[in-house]
Design an enzyme around this catalytic site. Structure first.
Site, PDB file in Angstrom:
ATOM      1  N   GLU A  47       0.867  -1.195   0.000  1.00  0.00           N
ATOM      2  CA  GLU A  47       0.000   0.000   0.000  1.00  0.00           C
ATOM      3  C   GLU A  47       0.889   1.226   0.000  1.00  0.00           C
ATOM      4  OE1 GLU A  47      -2.755   0.400   3.315  1.00  0.00           O
ATOM      5  OE2 GLU A  47      -3.802   2.012   2.259  1.00  0.00           O
ATOM      6  N   CYS A 251      -6.592   0.784   2.898  1.00  0.00           N
ATOM      7  CA  CYS A 251      -7.601   1.853   2.915  1.00  0.00           C
ATOM      8  C   CYS A 251      -7.521   2.756   1.700  1.00  0.00           C
ATOM      9  CB  CYS A 251      -7.427   2.688   4.171  1.00  0.00           C
ATOM     10  SG  CYS A 251      -7.858   1.801   5.664  1.00  0.00           S
ATOM     11  N   ASN A 382     -12.013  -3.308   0.664  1.00  0.00           N
ATOM     12  CA  ASN A 382     -10.921  -3.545   1.617  1.00  0.00           C
ATOM     13  C   ASN A 382     -11.533  -3.808   2.981  1.00  0.00           C
ATOM     14  OD1 ASN A 382      -8.296  -3.577   2.825  1.00  0.00           O
ATOM     15  ND2 ASN A 382      -8.648  -1.476   3.473  1.00  0.00           N
ATOM     16  N   GLU A 383     -11.460  -2.825   3.878  1.00  0.00           N
ATOM     17  CA  GLU A 383     -12.082  -3.046   5.189  1.00  0.00           C
ATOM     18  C   GLU A 383     -13.483  -2.454   5.147  1.00  0.00           C
ATOM     19  OE1 GLU A 383      -9.449  -1.524   8.209  1.00  0.00           O
ATOM     20  OE2 GLU A 383      -8.370  -3.426   8.328  1.00  0.00           O
TER      21      GLU A 383
END
Ligand code: AHR
Length: 668
Positions: A47, A251, A382-383
């Site tokens: 990331e 994120c 993602n989350e």
């Protein structure tokens, strides 16, 4: 008195009995592998956090090269003895080039050396190496007649010149005065090494010149690719031999809001057309602000795929599912407008795998890679969590499976490995027959030890697990005080025996985050730390490397008294078979402060080599760390170990606080 005597006698008897009892033999059943280990088992999570991409692996040294940061001259200093009002202006061409609207218009009124200069500070300085070539490039245009010369100087921290080049963008050719942009470049060699260098561009001559995309790359990029990646950082990844690379996050996929979500199509093609975005880690943590953190996408999706191909890892892109970060705005795309998001996913599969005659296969070929990338899986979200996620995911699942039935989708189980949010998602995803469920755990080292058996009870059928983000936190999640210490790494090593043992369920795993720039990080702990000139792997890195390079192809059962070794006497162990190498691989972790002897019985092995190899990772201090000064303080050492090939046993002395990875050859 009598009672006390009796109690003491009893205690002594128990102690003697314990002493008399031989330590249980660890039995490995070599003849009957219990499950396959996927080639993707151990991978990496990439990331652009902690200056991982811009200011990190993407080797561009000029910060804010296109003046698109919120403050257009951030990172630049305009200087000189003979400045005049308006000699350096920020122009904005708006819709004429909405992906890169700003550029600089510089007027040189007969300027000579020292009169006018632009200096770029780099990403917390520029790492400059003596004797290395540096490639400078700029897009320029002359709005009217004139001739401007650029004197390029690399400077050290004391502003002394340590490299010089000259560039005279041609002002005589009429083509250069056609209102178009042109590229000029020059290369020159540094005369000294400097960790905190700068680039000064002296502007001399008479005329007006427009400047954009001012760029400086070192010669020594990965595979020598112009405009490429930092070779030392890629090498650290290659050395892990990862089974997959998950990208671009994290994120960052979700974005602070939907407008700022990661959109892969905008990361292809000429770098001057890749529209910059603010990096969400720019402002996420008040305690670690990074106002100069933006995403230029110089490292875009083609480059990610290329990286995977280079290092032999399966690509694992994660796409936005129509939801912005739920810790930030939590914006949702209405269900009636979700189609473009789903289309992005379908198009990505075609971009990666499609024949060159398809729309997106043709784009890939046009970018210089006609060969497909063999993409087999993708993450959606993602989350993300809640019914809004399940509702959106279902649309992706239906559309993707309809077109590509064997394509695997990775689905989010949210932010935590337990609790209502997790239970809701886990239940729904299993009901939806999700291919792989992405679990995240940023927890204390004790959690990792207590959860070694987490997957023992997971169903063997149905959805598989992708342990997509995890790391032991020496303090607490997102705390700047977290350290990549040996205690954390050791607890991860122990936990990983549980992942390996359960490879029938856990098919992929990756530590997170991957990279951190020592001067520009937002999140600790991280697997690999870098500065402008150096890179080092943490103890956690070496744990990952030992597992990844000694993955094996099949799980073997390894038990003590019929039970998996998962914490008894502070020991943890798992075993694997490597079909290609015909080797037994043992992973044994001793988290106690004492050395422990254990005999391992290799049941069912035909003929064993007389010696095995042990890769030992140990340190007697739980707070031991690696650093730029001592990059390998905690790193593996290789030793030979005798094997009793008649009895089919190996006597292991497990050092205090250690991970031992043993390989023993079996000949047919
Ligand atoms: O790894 C850092 C962050 O942790 C990731 O971006 C996110 O997915 C998680 O919360």
């Amino acid at each position: 008195m009598h009672v006390v005597t009796k109690t003491v006698a009893l205690l002594l008897a128990t102690a003697c009995l314990a002493l008399a009892q031989p330590a249980p033999v660890l039995r490995v059943d070599v003849a009957r592998p219990v499950a396959e280990i996927q080639p993707t088992m151990w991978g990496v999570f990439f990331e652009d956090i902690n200056f991982g991409a811009d200011g990190g692996i993407y080797a561009e040294m000029v910060k804010n090269r296109s003046f698109e940061f919120f403050k257009p001259l951030m990172g630049w200093k305009v200087d000189g003895k003979k400045r005049t009002e308006g000699d350096v202006l920020v122009q904005n061409r708006g819709d004429e080039k909405s992906s890169n609207p700003r550029y600089l218009r510089v007027t040189t009124n007969g300027a000579v050396a020292g009169d006018l200069s632009l200096t770029n500070e780099g990403f917390r300085g520029m790492g400059i190496k003596k004797g290395l070539r540096y490639d400078f490039a700029v897009l320029y245009g002359y709005p009217s007649a004139g001739k401007v010369t650029m004197q390029l100087n690399l400077l050290n921290a004391q502003n002394e010149v340590i490299g010089t080049g000259t560039l005279s963008p041609d002002a005589t050719a009429s083509a250069d005065r056609d209102g178009q942009w042109h590229k000029a470049q020059v290369s020159f060699t540094a005369t000294a090494t400097e960790p905190k260098g700068k680039l000064r561009i002296g502007l001399e001559g008479t005329g007006v010149i427009d400047l954009d995309m001012i760029s400086l790359f070192p010669e020594d990029t990965w595979k020598g690719r112009p405009g490429g990646m930092r070779a030392d950082m890629v090498q650290m990844l290659a050395d892990l031999k990862p089974g997959f690379v998950r990208f671009p996050g994290g994120c960052i996929v979700e974005g602070h809001d939907l407008e700022q979500r990661y959109q892969w199509k905008k990361t292809l093609g000429p770098i001057e057309d890749r529209q910059l975005l603010i990096n969400r880690w720019n402002f996420e943590f008040g305690h670690r602000p990074a106002p100069d953190y933006f995403q230029t996408f110089g490292l875009g999706f083609l480059e990610y795929f290329q990286l995977c191909e280079d290092i032999g890892a399966a690509p694992l892109p994660i796409l936005n599912c129509g939801m912005a970060c739920q810790f930030n705005t939590a914006e949702l795309v209405p269900m009636s407008q979700i189609d473009p998001y789903v289309q992005d996913a379908l198009d990505l599969i075609e971009f990666a795998n499609g024949d060159v005659s398809t729309q997106w296969g043709k784009v890939r070929a046009g970018l210089g890679h006609p060969k497909p990338f063999n993409l087999k899986m993708m993450g959606v979200g993602n989350e993300n969590w809640g019914p809004q996620y399940i509702e959106r995911l279902a649309v992706f699942q239906k559309a993707i499976k309809a077109k590509y039935p064997d394509f695997k989708l990775i689905c989010s189980s949210g932010t935590d490995p337990n609790g209502d949010r997790f239970d809701y998602l886990n239940g729904n995803l299993r009901a939806m027959n999700a291919d792989l469920i992405d679990e995240h755990y940023y927890r204390r080292p004790e959690w990792f030890l207590q959860n070694v058996g987490r997957y023992d009870s997971y169903p063997r059928n149905g959805s598989k697990v992708f342990a997509g983000e995890w790391a032991a936190q020496s303090d607490d999640v997102a705390k700047p005080t977290n350290k990549n210490n040996w205690q954390c790494a050791l607890s991860e090593a122990a936990f990983m025996t549980g992942l390996e043992r359960n490879a029938a369920v856990v098919q992929m795993a990756s530590y997170a985050p991957l990279f951190a720039n020592a001067d520009g990080w937002q999140w600790t702990p991280d697997l690999i730390w870098v500065d402008n000139l150096h890179v080092y792997g943490t103890p956690n890195y070496y744990v990952q490397q030992l597992y990844s390079r000694n993955k094996g192809t099949n799980v073997l059962s390894m038990t003590a008294n019929g039970q998996a070794l998962a914490g008894k006497d502070s020991l943890y162990a798992s075993a694997a078979w490597d079909k290609a190498a015909s080797e037994i691989i043992l992973k044994m972790v001793n988290v106690s402060g004492k050395s422990v002897n254990r005999t391992v019985q290799l049941d069912g092995a035909k003929k064993l080599a007389r010696t095995g190899t042990v890769m030992l990772l140990t340190n007697d201090k739980l707070d031991a760390v690696n650093s730029f000064e001592n990059a390998t303080a905690v790193s593996p050492v290789e030793q030979q170990i005798p094997v009793d090939s008649n009895k089919k046993t190996v006597a292991m002395m497990l050092a205090p606080r250690s991970l031992s990875v043993v390989r023993i050859k079996v000949t047919p």
